[in-house]
Design a protein around this motif. Structure first.
Motif, PDB file in Angstrom:
ATOM      1  N   ALA A 241       0.848  -1.195   0.000  1.00  0.00           N
ATOM      2  CA  ALA A 241       0.000   0.000   0.000  1.00  0.00           C
ATOM      3  C   ALA A 241       0.879   1.239   0.000  1.00  0.00           C
ATOM      4  N   GLY A 242       0.229   2.401  -0.142  1.00  0.00           N
ATOM      5  CA  GLY A 242       0.933   3.676  -0.116  1.00  0.00           C
ATOM      6  C   GLY A 242       0.200   4.673   0.773  1.00  0.00           C
ATOM      7  N   VAL A 243       0.954   5.615   1.329  1.00  0.00           N
ATOM      8  CA  VAL A 243       0.375   6.701   2.127  1.00  0.00           C
ATOM      9  C   VAL A 243       1.053   7.995   1.691  1.00  0.00           C
ATOM     10  N   ILE A 244       0.265   9.025   1.433  1.00  0.00           N
ATOM     11  CA  ILE A 244       0.811  10.329   1.062  1.00  0.00           C
ATOM     12  C   ILE A 244       0.195  11.405   1.952  1.00  0.00           C
TER      13      ILE A 244
ATOM     14  N   GLU B  48      -0.911  13.814 -14.823  1.00  0.00           N
ATOM     15  CA  GLU B  48      -2.078  14.066 -15.667  1.00  0.00           C
ATOM     16  C   GLU B  48      -2.430  12.850 -16.509  1.00  0.00           C
ATOM     17  N   SER B  49      -1.416  12.164 -17.005  1.00  0.00           N
ATOM     18  CA  SER B  49      -1.671  11.017 -17.873  1.00  0.00           C
ATOM     19  C   SER B  49      -1.648   9.681 -17.141  1.00  0.00           C
ATOM     20  N   ASP B  50      -0.784   9.551 -16.122  1.00  0.00           N
ATOM     21  CA  ASP B  50      -0.534   8.245 -15.518  1.00  0.00           C
ATOM     22  C   ASP B  50      -1.232   7.999 -14.188  1.00  0.00           C
ATOM     23  N   LEU B  51      -1.446   9.046 -13.396  1.00  0.00           N
ATOM     24  CA  LEU B  51      -1.947   8.825 -12.045  1.00  0.00           C
ATOM     25  C   LEU B  51      -3.330   8.167 -12.015  1.00  0.00           C
ATOM     26  N   PRO B  52      -4.227   8.456 -12.969  1.00  0.00           N
ATOM     27  CA  PRO B  52      -5.511   7.741 -12.953  1.00  0.00           C
ATOM     28  C   PRO B  52      -5.364   6.228 -13.072  1.00  0.00           C
ATOM     29  N   GLY B  53      -4.193   5.750 -13.499  1.00  0.00           N
ATOM     30  CA  GLY B  53      -3.951   4.314 -13.610  1.00  0.00           C
ATOM     31  C   GLY B  53      -3.364   3.694 -12.361  1.00  0.00           C
TER      32      GLY B  53
ATOM     33  N   THR C 223      -3.962   3.342  -1.788  1.00  0.00           N
ATOM     34  CA  THR C 223      -3.212   4.487  -1.277  1.00  0.00           C
ATOM     35  C   THR C 223      -4.125   5.395  -0.470  1.00  0.00           C
ATOM     36  N   LEU C 224      -3.621   5.826   0.674  1.00  0.00           N
ATOM     37  CA  LEU C 224      -4.338   6.776   1.519  1.00  0.00           C
ATOM     38  C   LEU C 224      -3.657   8.131   1.435  1.00  0.00           C
ATOM     39  N   ALA C 225      -4.450   9.173   1.182  1.00  0.00           N
ATOM     40  CA  ALA C 225      -3.963  10.549   1.242  1.00  0.00           C
ATOM     41  C   ALA C 225      -4.536  11.197   2.494  1.00  0.00           C
TER      42      ALA C 225
ATOM     43  N   ALA D  73      -8.837  11.787  -6.163  1.00  0.00           N
ATOM     44  CA  ALA D  73      -9.488  10.739  -5.378  1.00  0.00           C
ATOM     45  C   ALA D  73     -10.848  10.372  -5.977  1.00  0.00           C
ATOM     46  N   GLN D  74     -11.512  11.333  -6.593  1.00  0.00           N
ATOM     47  CA  GLN D  74     -12.787  11.050  -7.237  1.00  0.00           C
ATOM     48  C   GLN D  74     -12.614  10.214  -8.507  1.00  0.00           C
ATOM     49  N   GLN D  75     -11.438  10.328  -9.136  1.00  0.00           N
ATOM     50  CA  GLN D  75     -11.172   9.592 -10.372  1.00  0.00           C
ATOM     51  C   GLN D  75     -10.591   8.199 -10.134  1.00  0.00           C
ATOM     52  N   ILE D  76      -9.860   8.042  -9.027  1.00  0.00           N
ATOM     53  CA  ILE D  76      -9.050   6.846  -8.809  1.00  0.00           C
ATOM     54  C   ILE D  76      -9.670   6.011  -7.697  1.00  0.00           C
ATOM     55  N   GLU D  77     -10.110   4.828  -8.043  1.00  0.00           N
ATOM     56  CA  GLU D  77     -10.826   3.989  -7.085  1.00  0.00           C
ATOM     57  C   GLU D  77      -9.973   3.627  -5.873  1.00  0.00           C
ATOM     58  N   CYS D  78      -8.687   3.362  -6.077  1.00  0.00           N
ATOM     59  CA  CYS D  78      -7.848   2.889  -4.978  1.00  0.00           C
ATOM     60  C   CYS D  78      -7.226   4.024  -4.160  1.00  0.00           C
ATOM     61  N   LEU D  79      -7.533   5.279  -4.486  1.00  0.00           N
ATOM     62  CA  LEU D  79      -7.005   6.417  -3.745  1.00  0.00           C
ATOM     63  C   LEU D  79      -8.069   6.950  -2.790  1.00  0.00           C
ATOM     64  N   GLN D  80      -7.808   6.778  -1.490  1.00  0.00           N
ATOM     65  CA  GLN D  80      -8.705   7.282  -0.453  1.00  0.00           C
ATOM     66  C   GLN D  80      -8.173   8.618   0.067  1.00  0.00           C
ATOM     67  N   LEU D  81      -9.071   9.531   0.347  1.00  0.00           N
ATOM     68  CA  LEU D  81      -8.672  10.822   0.916  1.00  0.00           C
ATOM     69  C   LEU D  81      -9.290  10.980   2.285  1.00  0.00           C
TER      70      LEU D  81
END
Length: 256
Positions: A121-124, A185-190, A195-197, A215-223
């Motif tokens: 996992a990731g945390v930012i 812009e091109s890669d992060l949606p993938g 990952t938790l922000a 976070a709204q675009q990326i399913e695995c990115l939680q804010l």
């Protein structure tokens, strides 16, 4: 002192071991910081059974380099790779989580995109995911400590710590952020790594809006937003709540 060997010079690192860890975090700090500012966060993780490994990046803390000069995203990533290898050798099979704050979060996201199988996992935190305004004057970065935190203990640490700073030549930082923003812009949606922000709603350096949009675009990115929190959210007045959110996420991401 524990030092890493790198082609650009030696780098200082710290390891805060938990008594019986079930996960380990590899952490990259942000501009003007160093690993010594994260003892309080480390002890919270240790109490929850999580190891913390962190490295003073180039141009910071006890590591070689010109003040504030990270060198590049790739150089920071290489330091994190070396620390990760140390963590893997010490406790083989222990689930690993990549974490970064501010510029460290940018590097962490690039690492998760480049090698999605390396970390569970990731945390930012305080992630600058869109162009910043009003922070630089030419090549100089000069941050107001009040932008960073309202916690008096942390602000006192910044004021009296000879290794911490809020001003330096920021040309390298600006260049590397520009590179990252174009890639995101091109890669992060993938992004596919959970990952938790964690982000303060009153962050004047990296406003939370850009993280919300991703976070709204990326399913695995939680804010997880913290009302009134400023940029250095891990060292803010609500640092206990922030650490608890990270611990809960790490536990859920590494279970089993």
């Amino acid at each position: 002192m524990p030092m890493l060997e790198h082609s650009r010079g030696r780098a200082y690192y710290r390891h805060w071991p938990a008594a019986d860890p079930h996960a380990a975090i590899v952490f990259l700090h942000g501009f003007g910081e160093h690993t010594g500012l994260y003892h309080r966060y480390a002890y919270a993780l240790n109490a929850a059974g999580i190891d913390l490994w962190a490295v003073d990046q180039f141009g910071h803390g006890l590591t070689n380099g010109d003040r504030g000069n990270f060198v590049s995203i790739e150089a920071s990533s290489e330091l994190a790779d070396i620390v990760t290898e140390l963590a893997e050798r010490q406790r083989p099979g222990l689930p690993l989580v990549a974490q970064g704050h501010s510029f460290g979060s940018v590097v962490t996201l690039c690492r998760l995109l480049d090698n999605p199988g390396r970390y569970r996992a990731g945390v930012i935190s305080g992630a600058p995911l869109a162009p910043l305004t009003g922070l630089s004057d030419g090549d100089s970065f000069d941050l107001d400590p009040a932008w960073l935190s309202a916690d008096p203990f942390y602000l006192d640490s910044l004021e009296n710590d000879p290794l911490a700073f809020v001003d330096a030549n920021g040309s390298v930082l600006s260049h590397e952020l520009e590179r990252a923003w174009k890639r995101f812009e091109s890669d992060l949606p993938g992004l596919v790594v959970p990952t938790l922000a964690v982000h303060g709603t009153a962050d004047p350096i990296a406003p939370v809006g850009a993280v919300r949009e991703y976070a709204q675009q990326i399913e695995c990115l939680q804010l997880k937003e913290f009302a009134g929190g400023r940029h250095d959210i891990l060292n803010e007045a609500m640092h206990r709540d922030v650490a608890a959110a990270v611990i809960e996420f790490v536990d859920a991401s590494t279970a089993g």
